[in-house]
Scaffold this active site. Structure first.
Site, mmCIF file in Angstrom:
data_model
loop_
_atom_site.group_PDB
_atom_site.id
_atom_site.type_symbol
_atom_site.label_atom_id
_atom_site.label_comp_id
_atom_site.label_asym_id
_atom_site.label_seq_id
_atom_site.Cartn_x
_atom_site.Cartn_y
_atom_site.Cartn_z
ATOM 1 N N LYS A 120 0.838 -1.206 0.000
ATOM 2 C CA LYS A 120 0.000 0.000 0.000
ATOM 3 C C LYS A 120 0.874 1.258 0.000
ATOM 4 C CE LYS A 120 -3.407 2.353 2.851
ATOM 5 N NZ LYS A 120 -4.393 2.261 3.921
ATOM 6 N N ARG A 170 -5.285 -4.447 6.097
ATOM 7 C CA ARG A 170 -5.873 -5.740 6.476
ATOM 8 C C ARG A 170 -7.256 -5.951 5.888
ATOM 9 N NH1 ARG A 170 -4.804 -2.317 10.514
ATOM 10 N NH2 ARG A 170 -6.460 -1.462 11.823
ATOM 11 N N GLU A 172 -4.834 -6.536 14.820
ATOM 12 C CA GLU A 172 -4.314 -5.227 14.414
ATOM 13 C C GLU A 172 -5.433 -4.179 14.516
ATOM 14 O OE1 GLU A 172 -0.802 -4.538 11.472
ATOM 15 O OE2 GLU A 172 -2.612 -4.194 10.311
ATOM 16 N N LYS A 224 9.406 -0.854 14.234
ATOM 17 C CA LYS A 224 10.002 -0.534 12.926
ATOM 18 C C LYS A 224 11.121 0.487 13.093
ATOM 19 C CE LYS A 224 5.777 -0.743 10.095
ATOM 20 N NZ LYS A 224 4.874 0.059 9.261
#
Ligand code: F6P
Length: 554
Positions: free
Chosen positions: A216, A279, A364, A518
Site C-alpha cells: 500500500k 488488512r 491489528e 520498525k
C-alpha cells in the site's frame, strides 16, 4: 485512570453505561448456570439460536447466554451507537480518526451503480476501472499472451508483500486452490529473512517468473528489500538490463511516485486508495495474484459473497444480524467471563491460513488500549486470536480447551461437501465433520464425574477423566468452500471486528502499535552490521547486540 467521564460529545464511557451494569448484574444472576442447564431450561434453543446469512449457517446455541443476555447485549449495542457508526462507515465518513481517513473496504465490492463519495469524489467508478484493468491483465497472464522479456509465457507468479499485502491473497489462494489454474504456480514471499525469497526462487526460471510487488505504502522495508533482491535475481538470471523489469514486475500500491522510483513502470501499477486499510485490502488491487489464480470471474464471485454479507450487516434486524451477534458474544466473554482469547478452528485443510489472516484482521484492528478520545480503557478489548485447522489441533492443544483452567470461546467452521476433485478421498469427509460436531458437543457438555464413574473408572482417576464442559462455540456451516462462501466468511469476520471496536469505543482502523518496533529496528541494524553505537540503547538489548556480533565473529 479516568472513569465516569463524558467526552466532548457527551457520551458516557462504556463501563459507566446502565446497559453495561445491567449485563454485569445479569452475569451474577446467571452464576454458574452451564450449558446442560441452559439446554434443559430452553428446549428449542438449538432451533432458535441460529442465523442464516447467505450460504452461512451460523449456530450460536452453544453459548453461555439466554434470551435475556442477548437482549441486554443488543441494548448495549444500541446505547453505544453501533448502527450509527456502521452507517457512517458505509457512507464513507472518516471514522478512522487518528489517520483522518474513510474506511471503505465495502466500496471495493459495491455494484457498479452504487454511489459512494470520499471528499466529493465518486469512488465506485475508480474501483471498477481498476478491477477491469486487473481482469484484463490476469486474463493475459492466464492465456499466455503476457510474455516475459525473452518471449516465454509466465509459469510462476510470486507475490511479494507483507501483512495485509500478503495474508489476504496467500490465505485466499490456499482456500480456493481447487478453483485455481493448476498449471500456473503461485508463491507468496513476505519475510525479510532471506530464506523466504531464497526458497521461493531457487527452482524458478526468471524468464517465466512474474513478480507482483504488493505494498500500500511502497515503503515497507521487508517488501522493498525483497523486491530489490528479486529484481537483482531476475536481471542477473536473464543477463538483461533494467528494461526487462517491465515484463516481470507489476506493482499494487497507493504510491505511484515510490513505484516509479523503484523502477516499475507506473503503467504496470494497479492502484488503490488510502481509504482501504491494509488488512481489509484483499478485494482491492492487492488481490491481483488471487485473481490471476482463480480468474476474474471467480474473483468477482468472491466479491459478490462479501457484498452479500455487507448487505446483511446493513439491513438485517438486530436479532438476526450475524456479525452483530458474533461481535456481541465476544464482548460478553471478554467483559463478563474474563476470556482472554478466541480460537478459530476450521475443519478444512484449505483454510489452513484463515486463522493467521484473522489474526491481523482482529488483533491489528482491536488490539488497542485507549478509546477514541485517547483515554485509557478500563475494559478488555481485542482477544488473542489463534487456532489451526482441525483435526490436527485435537491432537495438540485441545487438551487445554477441554480441561484447562481458561475460558476460550471458539468458532468451528466446516463444510457439507468435500471438494469434488478429492475423488476417493472425499470418503474421509464424514469423518472430518464428525470430529467437528464431536468437539462442539464435548466442549459444551463435557462429561460429569457420575458419567465417568458409571463407566467403571477407578475413583482416583475420576477427576482426571471428567470434562467440565461449558466451553462456548459458534458453529459455522456452509455447503462448500466456494469463492462466494469465502467472501461471505471474511466479510462476516470483518464486520464482527467492527462491532466489537464500536462497542469498546476504540479506533479499529489505525495500527500505531506496529510503528515503534520498525523505528528501533532501523536504528539497531547498523549496530549489528558495523558496530555503530546506538544512542540510548538499554543495557539488555545492548548486551544482546554484543553477543550477536560475537557469535557472528564480528
Ligand atoms: O506494519 C503494519 C502494516 O502497516 C499493515 O497494516 C499492513 O498491512 C502492512 O504493514 C503492509 O503495509 P504495506 O502494504 O504498506 O506494505
Amino acid at each position: 485512570m479516568q472513569t465516569g467521564q463524558t467526552n466532548t460529545e457527551g457520551h458516557t464511557r462504556l463501563d459507566q453505561l446502565p446497559q453495561w451494569h445491567a449485563l454485569a448484574k445479569h452475569r451474577e444472576e446467571l452464576g454458574e448456570a452451564g450449558l446442560r442447564e441452559l439446554f434443559e431450561r430452553d428446549a428449542d434453543r438449538a432451533a432458535r439460536y441460529v442465523v442464516q446469512v447467505g450460504d452461512l449457517h451460523v449456530d450460536y446455541s452453544k453459548h453461555l447466554v439466554t434470551d435475556e443476555t442477548l437482549r441486554l447485549l443488543r441494548e448495549l449495542a444500541e446505547a453505544v451507537g453501533v448502527a450509527g457508526l456502521r452507517d457512517a462507515m458505509f457512507r464513507g465518513e472518516k471514522i478512522n480518526l487518528t489517520e483522518r481517513r474513510a474506511v471503505l473496504h465495502t466500496a471495493l465490492r459495491a455494484p457498479r451503480d452504487a454511489v459512494i463519495e470520499v471528499d466529493g469524489e465518486k469512488v465506485v467508478p475508480l474501483v471498477h476501472a481498476v478491477l477491469d484493468r486487473m481482469s484484463a491483465f490476469a486474463d493475459r497472464v492466464r492465456s499466455g499472451e503476457w510474455t516475459g522479456h525473452t518471449g516465454l509465457p509466465i509459469r510462476t507468479v510470486v507475490n511479494i508483500g507483507i501483512g495485509g499485502s500478503d495474508l489476504g491473497p496467500a490465505m485466499a489462494y490456499e482456500a480456493l486452490r481447487p478453483y485455481t489454474r493448476r498449471d500456473l504456480d503461485f508463491r507468496f514471499v513476505s519475510n525479510v529473512d532471506g530464506a523466504d525469497l531464497h526458497e521461493a526462487l531457487r527452482d524458478l526460471d526468471p524468464a517465466q517468473t512474474l513478480f507482483i510487488v504488493a505494498s500500500k505504502t511502497f515503503t515497507t522495508i521487508e517488501t522493498i528489500t525483497n523486491a530489490t533482491a528479486a529484481k537483482r535475481w531476475l536481471l542477473d538470471g536473464l543477463g538483461a538490463g533494467p528494461s526487462a523489469v517491465a515484463r516481470h514486475f507489476v506493482a499494487l500500491s497507493t504510491n505511484a511516485e515510490a513505484v516509479g522510483a523503484f523502477g516499475i513502470d507506473t503503467a504496470n501499477m494497479f492502484e488503490f486508495w488510502d481509504w482501504v486499510g491494509g488488512r481489509y485490502s484483499l478485494d482491492s488491487a492487492i488481490g491481483l495474484s488471487l485473481m490471476t489464480a482463480i480468474g476474474p470471474d471467480g474473483f468477482r464471485e468472491m466479491l459478490d459473497g462479501f457484498r452479500l454479507v455487507d448487505d446483511h450487516f446493513r439491513t438485517a434486524p438486530v436479532e438476526a444480524n450475524a456479525p452483530l451477534l458474533m461481535g456481541l458474544l465476544g464482548v460478553w466473554y471478554g467483559g463478563f467471563h474474563d476470556a482472554q482469547s478466541h480460537a478459530v478452528l476450521p475443519y478444512s485443510h484449505y483454510l489452513s491460513k484463515f486463522t493467521a489472516y484473522l489474526q491481523q484482521l482482529d488483533m491489528e484492528s482491536n488490539g488497542k488500549s485507549v478509546d477514541r478520545e485517547g483515554r485509557p480503557v478500563d475494559w478488555q478489548t481485542g482477544p488473542v486470536v489463534w487456532g489451526t485447522p482441525g483435526t490436527n489441533g485435537q491432537h495438540a492443544y485441545y487438551q487445554l480447551l477441554h480441561q484447562g483452567t481458561r475460558m476460550i470461546p471458539a468458532d468451528l467452521i466446516g463444510f457439507a461437501r468435500p471438494v469434488e476433485e478429492l475423488g476417493p478421498l472425499a470418503g474421509q469427509h464424514d469423518l472430518l465433520m464428525a470430529n467437528l460436531f464431536a468437539q462442539g458437543q464435548a466442549l459444551a457438555f463435557g462429561k460429569t464425574a457420575d458419567e465417568v464413574r458409571a463407566e467403571g473408572v477407578p475413583e482416583e482417576q475420576v477427576p482426571h477423566r471428567t470434562f467440565r464442559g461449558d466451553h462456548p462455540t459458534t458453529t459455522l456451516l456452509a455447503t462448500e468452500l466456494s469463492p462466494s462462501v469465502l467472501g461471505q466468511l471474511i466479510a462476516l469476520y470483518e464486520h464482527k471486528v467492527f462491532v466489537q471496536g464500536a462497542v469498546w469505543d476504540i479506533d479499529s482502523f489505525d495500527q500505531w502499535g506496529v510503528e515503534l518496533g520498525k523505528v528501533l529496528a532501523k536504528r539497531i541494524e547498523p549496530a549489528l552490521t558495523d558496530g555503530t553505537p546506538v544512542p540510548g540503547l538499554d543495557s539488555s538489548t545492548s548486551a544482546l547486540v554484543a553477543e550477536y556480533r560475537a557469535l557472528r565473529g564480528r
